[in-house]
Design an enzyme around this catalytic site. Sequence first.
Site, PDB file in Angstrom:
ATOM      1  N   SER A  53       0.809  -1.214   0.000  1.00  0.00           N
ATOM      2  CA  SER A  53       0.000   0.000   0.000  1.00  0.00           C
ATOM      3  C   SER A  53       0.844   1.266   0.000  1.00  0.00           C
ATOM      4  CB  SER A  53      -0.960  -0.010   1.191  1.00  0.00           C
ATOM      5  OG  SER A  53      -0.265  -0.189   2.410  1.00  0.00           O
ATOM      6  N   ARG A  77       6.410  -8.650  -6.731  1.00  0.00           N
ATOM      7  CA  ARG A  77       6.854 -10.042  -6.639  1.00  0.00           C
ATOM      8  C   ARG A  77       5.941 -10.977  -7.431  1.00  0.00           C
ATOM      9  NH1 ARG A  77       5.075 -13.802  -3.226  1.00  0.00           N
ATOM     10  NH2 ARG A  77       4.018 -12.213  -1.972  1.00  0.00           N
ATOM     11  N   ALA A 124      -1.255   5.484   3.975  1.00  0.00           N
ATOM     12  CA  ALA A 124      -1.262   5.329   2.521  1.00  0.00           C
ATOM     13  C   ALA A 124      -2.611   5.640   1.888  1.00  0.00           C
ATOM     14  CB  ALA A 124      -0.810   3.915   2.156  1.00  0.00           C
ATOM     15  N   LYS A 155       7.324   4.909  16.607  1.00  0.00           N
ATOM     16  CA  LYS A 155       5.900   5.254  16.605  1.00  0.00           C
ATOM     17  C   LYS A 155       5.029   4.030  16.360  1.00  0.00           C
ATOM     18  CE  LYS A 155       5.360   5.039  11.952  1.00  0.00           C
ATOM     19  NZ  LYS A 155       4.294   4.467  11.101  1.00  0.00           N
ATOM     20  N   THR A 207      -0.327   7.745  13.323  1.00  0.00           N
ATOM     21  CA  THR A 207      -0.284   6.288  13.461  1.00  0.00           C
ATOM     22  C   THR A 207      -0.992   5.811  14.719  1.00  0.00           C
ATOM     23  OG1 THR A 207       1.851   6.337  12.320  1.00  0.00           O
ATOM     24  CG2 THR A 207       1.257   4.287  13.405  1.00  0.00           C
ATOM     25  N   SER A 228      -4.312   2.800  10.598  1.00  0.00           N
ATOM     26  CA  SER A 228      -3.000   2.332  11.038  1.00  0.00           C
ATOM     27  C   SER A 228      -3.053   0.847  11.373  1.00  0.00           C
ATOM     28  CB  SER A 228      -2.551   3.126  12.274  1.00  0.00           C
ATOM     29  OG  SER A 228      -1.514   2.459  12.958  1.00  0.00           O
ATOM     30  N   VAL A 250       1.947  -6.617   7.285  1.00  0.00           N
ATOM     31  CA  VAL A 250       2.878  -6.571   8.397  1.00  0.00           C
ATOM     32  C   VAL A 250       2.552  -5.401   9.327  1.00  0.00           C
ATOM     33  CG1 VAL A 250       5.296  -6.283   9.058  1.00  0.00           C
ATOM     34  CG2 VAL A 250       4.700  -7.650   7.052  1.00  0.00           C
ATOM     35  N   GLU A 266       4.444  -3.584  11.695  1.00  0.00           N
ATOM     36  CA  GLU A 266       5.880  -3.495  11.969  1.00  0.00           C
ATOM     37  C   GLU A 266       6.197  -3.436  13.463  1.00  0.00           C
ATOM     38  OE1 GLU A 266       8.382  -3.742   9.942  1.00  0.00           O
ATOM     39  OE2 GLU A 266       7.950  -2.849   7.996  1.00  0.00           O
TER      40      GLU A 266
END
Length: 352
Positions: free
Chosen positions: A29, A50, A158, A209, A266, A272, A298, A300
């Site tokens: 994204s 990919r 995004a 964050k 975030t 988020s 993911v 993060e």
Amino acid sequence: MPEHPGRPDGAGPARQRAVRTVTVLGSGSWGTTFAKILADAGTDVTMWARRPEVAAEIAEQHTNSGYLPGVVLPGNLTATSDAAAALDGPDAVVLAVPSQSLRANLGRWRELLPADTILVSLAKGVELGTLKRMSEVIGEIAGVAEDSVVVVAGPNLAKEIAAGQPAAGVFACGDHDRAVAVQEAAFTSYFRPYTNTDVVGSELAGACKNVVALSCGIAAGLGFGANTVATLITRGLAETARLGAKLGADPMTFAGLAGVGDMVATCSSPLSRNRTFGERIGRGETIEQAQEAVGGQVAEGVMSCRSIRDLAHRAGVDMPITDAMYRVCHEGIDPVTVGAELLGREQKPERM
């Protein structure tokens, strides 16, 4: 470091050559959104995906429905699943893969990178094991100076940016001319990029964050309101700034877009992934259930809380919120228990 809309000395155009063609390696994204920003700014963009079917959709239908449903991509943005073709001579290469897979991916692409290309990092995290920031990983694997890597930071949800909602970001690089060259290639009517030279602070702010957003999500999932979230944001920013100061960052970076700007977005938005993940945990779901809730993408902060905790321990910096998130995500401790421990810490004056 202050955020500059152009060169700090006002001395005209950068010495770095103009960026007219860009390759974005990754089709998630944020990678797709950043590619759209560049293309909307008039830059010719090639994305590498990919999966061949994703590349074909982007190239032929100008959409990436798996990550940005309903968003039409510009005509000067194409895609391929052939990394060699994608890396055939761009002025800049944007690395848009998750932080913990950056090393492996870049290792496969290293021999294909043009010698004089500008490398741009979208990843926000600290590598497990090595405890390196993303620009350090890129410098090591690509064989370039760390201060030549341009790091993108700031409030970058995004879907909002892809929809053309006004936003700003920070392009940080020790070589300011490189940051300006990328800045000029990504300036649109809806996205305003600034520059600075504090790579350390910008990267640490972007990594930390995500961890604080987990805590804010957990708080929301437990039924707590704005006061609790504001407290976590503020104290999370304080522990991030402490780590940054110990590692040589400019404290003012944490008051800007890379710091408080990214932290607020975030930690507050349902867009988020990290906040959404945390909210599911707060509601009593397992790590696996929470991962499914964010569409398998993911979050993060789940991995970063481990690496940032280890980095803080090595630096001798107290980061109680990060430590609490590590215990919840990796030791299975009840969020209510760690919340009570945070509130029960020794009383002291407020210090950043």
